[in-house]
Design a protein around this motif. Structure first.
Motif, PDB file in Angstrom:
ATOM      1  N   PHE A 149       0.900  -1.237  -0.116  1.00 24.93           N
ATOM      2  CA  PHE A 149      -0.025  -0.254  -0.180  1.00 24.93           C
ATOM      3  C   PHE A 149       0.750   1.264   0.119  1.00 24.93           C
ATOM      4  O   PHE A 149       0.204   2.413  -0.080  1.00 24.93           O
ATOM      5  N   LEU A 150       2.185   0.977  -0.018  1.00 26.32           N
ATOM      6  CA  LEU A 150       3.090   2.150  -0.140  1.00 26.32           C
ATOM      7  C   LEU A 150       3.784   2.164  -1.641  1.00 26.32           C
ATOM      8  O   LEU A 150       4.654   3.011  -1.778  1.00 26.32           O
ATOM      9  N   GLY A 151       3.405   1.457  -2.516  1.00 22.75           N
ATOM     10  CA  GLY A 151       3.997   1.148  -3.623  1.00 22.75           C
ATOM     11  C   GLY A 151       4.761  -0.011  -3.538  1.00 22.75           C
ATOM     12  O   GLY A 151       4.937  -0.756  -2.632  1.00 22.75           O
ATOM     13  N   PRO A 152       5.625  -0.315  -4.716  1.00 16.65           N
ATOM     14  CA  PRO A 152       6.403  -1.604  -4.828  1.00 16.65           C
ATOM     15  C   PRO A 152       7.581  -1.629  -3.884  1.00 16.65           C
ATOM     16  O   PRO A 152       8.078  -0.585  -3.613  1.00 16.65           O
ATOM     17  N   ARG A 153       7.511  -2.479  -3.093  1.00 17.02           N
ATOM     18  CA  ARG A 153       8.661  -2.913  -1.997  1.00 17.02           C
ATOM     19  C   ARG A 153       9.111  -4.252  -2.128  1.00 17.02           C
ATOM     20  O   ARG A 153       8.640  -5.059  -2.586  1.00 17.02           O
ATOM     21  N   PRO A 154      10.211  -4.462  -1.519  1.00 17.77           N
ATOM     22  CA  PRO A 154      10.934  -6.085  -1.896  1.00 17.77           C
ATOM     23  C   PRO A 154      10.109  -6.913  -0.836  1.00 17.77           C
ATOM     24  O   PRO A 154       9.377  -6.620   0.102  1.00 17.77           O
ATOM     25  N   ALA A 155       9.785  -8.089  -1.105  1.00 19.26           N
ATOM     26  CA  ALA A 155       8.880  -9.176  -0.698  1.00 19.26           C
ATOM     27  C   ALA A 155       9.222  -9.019   0.880  1.00 19.26           C
ATOM     28  O   ALA A 155       8.320  -9.319   1.471  1.00 19.26           O
ATOM     29  N   ASN A 156      10.156  -9.023   1.482  1.00 26.81           N
ATOM     30  CA  ASN A 156      10.358  -9.164   2.673  1.00 26.81           C
ATOM     31  C   ASN A 156       9.807  -7.836   3.658  1.00 26.81           C
ATOM     32  O   ASN A 156       9.690  -7.902   4.889  1.00 26.81           O
ATOM     33  N   TRP A 157       9.528  -6.690   2.805  1.00 33.37           N
ATOM     34  CA  TRP A 157       8.820  -5.719   3.651  1.00 33.37           C
ATOM     35  C   TRP A 157       7.748  -6.096   4.311  1.00 33.37           C
ATOM     36  O   TRP A 157       7.296  -5.743   5.519  1.00 33.37           O
ATOM     37  N   TRP A 158       6.958  -6.998   3.581  1.00 33.08           N
ATOM     38  CA  TRP A 158       5.822  -7.753   4.242  1.00 33.08           C
ATOM     39  C   TRP A 158       5.922  -8.502   5.571  1.00 33.08           C
ATOM     40  O   TRP A 158       5.124  -8.437   6.515  1.00 33.08           O
ATOM     41  N   VAL A 159       7.042  -9.026   5.725  1.00 34.01           N
ATOM     42  CA  VAL A 159       7.365  -9.686   7.091  1.00 34.01           C
ATOM     43  C   VAL A 159       7.385  -8.789   8.078  1.00 34.01           C
ATOM     44  O   VAL A 159       6.916  -8.915   9.231  1.00 34.01           O
ATOM     45  N   ARG A 160       8.208  -7.679   8.006  1.00 31.93           N
ATOM     46  CA  ARG A 160       8.345  -6.613   8.916  1.00 31.93           C
ATOM     47  C   ARG A 160       6.991  -6.120   9.224  1.00 31.93           C
ATOM     48  O   ARG A 160       6.908  -5.855  10.186  1.00 31.93           O
ATOM     49  N   ARG A 161       6.204  -5.744   8.300  1.00 30.37           N
ATOM     50  CA  ARG A 161       4.818  -5.164   8.292  1.00 30.37           C
ATOM     51  C   ARG A 161       4.044  -6.094   9.298  1.00 30.37           C
ATOM     52  O   ARG A 161       3.553  -5.594  10.101  1.00 30.37           O
ATOM     53  N   ARG A 162       3.923  -7.340   8.988  1.00 32.79           N
ATOM     54  CA  ARG A 162       3.089  -8.267   9.703  1.00 32.79           C
ATOM     55  C   ARG A 162       3.792  -8.527  11.220  1.00 32.79           C
ATOM     56  O   ARG A 162       2.790  -8.590  12.192  1.00 32.79           O
ATOM     57  N   LEU A 163       4.937  -8.400  11.326  1.00 32.35           N
ATOM     58  CA  LEU A 163       5.346  -8.529  12.637  1.00 32.35           C
ATOM     59  C   LEU A 163       5.024  -7.418  13.468  1.00 32.35           C
ATOM     60  O   LEU A 163       4.549  -7.753  14.549  1.00 32.35           O
ATOM     61  N   HIS A 164       4.984  -6.213  13.123  1.00 33.54           N
ATOM     62  CA  HIS A 164       4.421  -4.998  13.904  1.00 33.54           C
ATOM     63  C   HIS A 164       2.917  -5.126  14.050  1.00 33.54           C
ATOM     64  O   HIS A 164       2.417  -4.652  14.872  1.00 33.54           O
TER      65      HIS A 164
END
Length: 251
Positions: free
Chosen positions: A105-120
């Motif tokens: 939802f912030l634009g294209p990001r590396p796949a690992n961005w989602w792990v950090r997002r879901r952690l928090h």
């Protein structure tokens, strides 16, 4: 930080709060939600992120269309479903490649961005569940501090969009200082406004308003999970600047 390991550990800690409890109990920090709705939100969100990563999607995926997006009715099975969704995301990132760009939802990001997002995401919702149950909530200081950083990264991008007022007025600054030992510069944040945008850095600063306390309490305070008066946080400077920040930032 080992985001994948921390994420799976948070998922397990979150799930433990749902054993042998009345899942119809309301969650006061998520108005209108019950514990069962909170569990579904977190579990579906993990599977949503996993599907985005697995399929290398470049556009929004409707969460309602996620594969296996509803928990089974049996409480024990629902906890297994929750664990499975978290593992599915970790596996999807490993299979796809941590640096592979995907939709966010912030634009294209590396796949690992989602792990950090879901952690928090799960860490804060674990706090919601703990508050609903009157249970103790603790979080590693480095995870809490990174949660503040991750949240500020999103606020800096999203604030002021669609004509919404910025959470700080030009000339005002907000400083957060986590007192946990060992955090160093990762435990300080100075937030300001430049050229009509929210900016922040890990610099030490005085701030028009400043908050000093433990990283976990700071995280819960800025996300409006716990009133400042119910924490050990010290507030210095202009209280109206802090209140304005609260009023104009997302949960």
């Amino acid at each position: 930080m080992d985001y994948a390991g921390a994420f799976l550990e948070e998922n397990r800690a979150f799930s433990e709060l749902f054993r042998d409890v009345d899942q119809s109990k309301p969650v006061p920090t998520c108005p209108g939600w019950s514990l069962s709705q909170l569990l579904r939100h977190v579990g579906r969100g993990d599977r949503w992120a996993a599907q985005i990563v697995r399929d290398r999607l470049e556009e929004f995926l409707d969460p309602r269309s996620v594969e296996g997006g509803k928990p089974p009715p049996d409480p024990a099975d629902a906890i297994s479903w929750l664990h499975g969704g978290a593992q599915r995301l970790v596996d999807a990132v490993e299979l796809t490649g941590v640096e592979t760009p995907v939709w966010t939802f912030l634009g294209p990001r590396p796949a690992n961005w989602w792990v950090r997002r879901r952690l928090h995401e799960v860490a804060v919702h674990r706090a919601d569940a703990a508050i609903a149950l009157g249970a103790e909530f603790t979080l590693d200081a480095d995870v809490a501090a990174d949660g503040i950083t991750e949240w500020l990264e999103r606020v800096a991008i999203q604030s002021g969009s669609e004509g919404a007022p910025l959470p700080l007025e030009e000339g005002n600054t907000l400083h957060l200082h986590a007192t946990d030992p060992g955090l160093g510069e990762a435990g300080e944040w100075t937030i300001g406004v430049e050229a009509g945008r929210i900016t922040w850095s890990h610099e030490h600063g005085k701030g028009t308003a400043a908050l000093r306390g433990g990283a976990t309490e700071l995280l819960l305070a800025i996300l409006r999970r716990v009133p400042l008066a119910d924490t050990g946080i010290q507030l210095f400077g202009d209280e109206a600047v802090w209140q304005g920040w609260l009023d104009r930032t997302p949960l």
